[in-house]
Design a protein around this motif. Structure first.
Motif, PDB file in Angstrom:
ATOM      1  N   TYR A  72      14.239 -43.386 -10.842  1.00  0.00           N
ATOM      2  CA  TYR A  72      13.492 -42.182 -10.506  1.00  0.00           C
ATOM      3  C   TYR A  72      13.329 -42.125  -8.995  1.00  0.00           C
ATOM      4  CZ  TYR A  72      12.022 -41.690 -15.400  1.00  0.00           C
ATOM      5  OH  TYR A  72      11.991 -41.513 -16.766  1.00  0.00           O
TER       6      TYR A  72
ATOM      7  N   ASN B  10       3.963 -36.332  -2.021  1.00  0.00           N
ATOM      8  CA  ASN B  10       3.023 -35.444  -2.732  1.00  0.00           C
ATOM      9  C   ASN B  10       3.606 -34.847  -4.002  1.00  0.00           C
ATOM     10  OD1 ASN B  10       0.989 -35.752  -0.697  1.00  0.00           O
ATOM     11  ND2 ASN B  10       2.196 -34.371   0.567  1.00  0.00           N
ATOM     12  N   ARG B  11       4.563 -35.521  -4.595  1.00  0.00           N
ATOM     13  CA  ARG B  11       5.151 -35.034  -5.838  1.00  0.00           C
ATOM     14  C   ARG B  11       5.210 -36.148  -6.870  1.00  0.00           C
ATOM     15  NH1 ARG B  11       8.009 -30.425  -5.727  1.00  0.00           N
ATOM     16  NH2 ARG B  11       7.474 -30.494  -7.943  1.00  0.00           N
ATOM     17  N   GLY B  12       5.397 -35.735  -8.125  1.00  0.00           N
ATOM     18  CA  GLY B  12       5.634 -36.717  -9.172  1.00  0.00           C
ATOM     19  C   GLY B  12       7.061 -37.240  -9.103  1.00  0.00           C
ATOM     20  N   LEU B  13       7.341 -38.212  -9.965  1.00  0.00           N
ATOM     21  CA  LEU B  13       8.675 -38.795  -9.983  1.00  0.00           C
ATOM     22  C   LEU B  13       9.670 -37.849 -10.638  1.00  0.00           C
ATOM     23  CD1 LEU B  13       6.696 -41.264  -9.672  1.00  0.00           C
ATOM     24  CD2 LEU B  13       8.457 -42.611 -10.828  1.00  0.00           C
TER      25      LEU B  13
ATOM     26  N   TYR C   7       0.008 -43.181 -15.945  1.00  0.00           N
ATOM     27  CA  TYR C   7       0.285 -44.258 -15.006  1.00  0.00           C
ATOM     28  C   TYR C   7      -0.682 -44.151 -13.836  1.00  0.00           C
ATOM     29  CZ  TYR C   7       4.843 -44.320 -17.354  1.00  0.00           C
ATOM     30  OH  TYR C   7       5.853 -44.384 -18.276  1.00  0.00           O
TER      31      TYR C   7
ATOM     32  N   GLN D  81      -0.590 -45.287  -9.677  1.00  0.00           N
ATOM     33  CA  GLN D  81       0.291 -45.739  -8.615  1.00  0.00           C
ATOM     34  C   GLN D  81      -0.544 -46.265  -7.466  1.00  0.00           C
ATOM     35  OE1 GLN D  81       2.869 -42.744  -6.903  1.00  0.00           O
ATOM     36  NE2 GLN D  81       4.124 -44.253  -5.867  1.00  0.00           N
TER      37      GLN D  81
ATOM     38  N   LEU E 183      -3.805 -43.053  -7.390  1.00  0.00           N
ATOM     39  CA  LEU E 183      -3.034 -41.845  -7.677  1.00  0.00           C
ATOM     40  C   LEU E 183      -2.553 -41.947  -9.125  1.00  0.00           C
ATOM     41  CD1 LEU E 183      -1.658 -39.234  -6.728  1.00  0.00           C
ATOM     42  CD2 LEU E 183       0.193 -40.649  -5.814  1.00  0.00           C
TER      43      LEU E 183
ATOM     44  N   PHE F  48      -0.605 -40.405 -12.587  1.00  0.00           N
ATOM     45  CA  PHE F  48       0.444 -39.519 -13.066  1.00  0.00           C
ATOM     46  C   PHE F  48       0.465 -39.489 -14.582  1.00  0.00           C
ATOM     47  CE2 PHE F  48       2.604 -38.270  -9.304  1.00  0.00           C
ATOM     48  CZ  PHE F  48       2.472 -39.310  -8.407  1.00  0.00           C
TER      49      PHE F  48
ATOM     50  N   GLN G  32      11.528 -39.302 -18.471  1.00  0.00           N
ATOM     51  CA  GLN G  32      10.200 -38.719 -18.473  1.00  0.00           C
ATOM     52  C   GLN G  32      10.099 -37.589 -17.451  1.00  0.00           C
ATOM     53  OE1 GLN G  32       7.090 -41.706 -18.338  1.00  0.00           O
ATOM     54  NE2 GLN G  32       7.521 -42.054 -20.476  1.00  0.00           N
TER      55      GLN G  32
ATOM     56  N   PHE H 174       7.377 -35.844 -15.060  1.00  0.00           N
ATOM     57  CA  PHE H 174       6.097 -36.223 -14.472  1.00  0.00           C
ATOM     58  C   PHE H 174       5.333 -35.012 -13.955  1.00  0.00           C
ATOM     59  CE2 PHE H 174       5.863 -40.865 -14.098  1.00  0.00           C
ATOM     60  CZ  PHE H 174       7.121 -41.214 -14.537  1.00  0.00           C
ATOM     61  N   GLY H 175       4.014 -35.097 -14.061  1.00  0.00           N
ATOM     62  CA  GLY H 175       3.168 -34.147 -13.362  1.00  0.00           C
ATOM     63  C   GLY H 175       3.157 -34.465 -11.872  1.00  0.00           C
ATOM     64  N   ASP H 176       2.464 -33.619 -11.095  1.00  0.00           N
ATOM     65  CA  ASP H 176       2.437 -33.798  -9.646  1.00  0.00           C
ATOM     66  C   ASP H 176       1.382 -34.782  -9.173  1.00  0.00           C
ATOM     67  OD1 ASP H 176       3.378 -30.377  -8.862  1.00  0.00           O
ATOM     68  OD2 ASP H 176       4.581 -32.205  -9.038  1.00  0.00           O
TER      69      ASP H 176
END
Lengths: 115, 112
Positions: A36, A41-44, B35, B37, B88, B90, B101, B103-105
């Motif tokens: 990934y 500032n973003r998701g994976l 998750y 991070q 952080l 997710f 998957q 992922f959201g932001d």
């Protein structure tokens, strides 16, 4: 217990040069392996996966990864790096025969591509 | 548009004040996961859910609760937040655990 190691916190490469981001894993049974990418500032975002079949897997944005069972590795590669490839990269594994259904991520490798 | 939506995106709160982070997906995915991070530690799985009413602990479940009453929603609950839960977070979903998957932001939580 399954685990993932990304031995380099950061990889620096010049634009146009090939890049490699390393990943090794430990798991019971046959692994499901994923890469990934995360931009600020973003998701994976998913890049590629290996479940079975050819050891060389091709993914998004020109990336590819080679599954090596004997070395338990799944290194991410790209023949020619772009500045826009600069981001944080994560390797993840899920054990096929694992009684549970957890995904385990590595600590991440920051890729810096310089013009 | 296929997406995973988390709310709030940012939250600063105090120790002990219960909070909920919502997660919703519109892809009819069965597998959902939370998750956290943290620098140098990558992503660590808190809880996951294989389907409605089926949830299980990940690597770091202490201090968190989840529920999966509907397929699309998977809220994360911190009953009594503590500063070591500053992180952080997710949410992610996929058709199955073997599939990639989405992922959201992310939700950045600061607990003072």
């Amino acid at each position: 217990a399954q685990s993932v190691a990304q031995p380099e916190d950061q990889v620096n490469v010049a634009e146009g040069n090939p890049l490699t981001v390393k990943c090794t894993y430990s798991v019971s049974g046959n692994p499901y392996l994923f890469w990934y990418v995360q931009y600020p500032n973003r998701g994976l975002q998913f890049l590629l996966k290996y479940i079975t079949g050819d050891n060389l897997v091709k993914g998004s944005y020109g990336f590819e990864a080679e599954f090596n069972k004997s070395q338990t590795s799944f290194h991410l590669k790209k023949p020619s790096a772009l500045v826009s490839d600069s981001a944080l990269y994560f390797c993840a594994v899920r054990g096929f025969n694992n009684a549970g259904n957890m995904l385990t991520f590595g600590g991440g490798t920051r890729l810096m591509v310089k013009p | 548009e296929a997406q995973v939506t988390q709310n709030p995106r940012y939250l600063i709160t105090v120790t002990g004040k219960k909070l909920t982070v919502t997660c919703s997906q519109n892809m009819n995915h069965e597998y959902m996961s939370w998750y956290r991070q943290d620098p140098g530690l990558g992503l660590r799985q808190i809880y996951y859910s294989m389907n409605v009413e089926v949830t299980d602990k990940g690597d770091v479940p202490e201090g968190y609760k989840v529920s999966r009453k509907e397929k699309r929603n998977f809220p994360l609950i911190l009953e009594s937040p503590s500063p070591n839960q500053t992180s952080l977070y997710f949410c992610a979903s996929s058709l199955s655990v073997a599939q990639p998957q989405h992922f959201g932001d992310g939700t950045r939580l600061s607990i003072l």
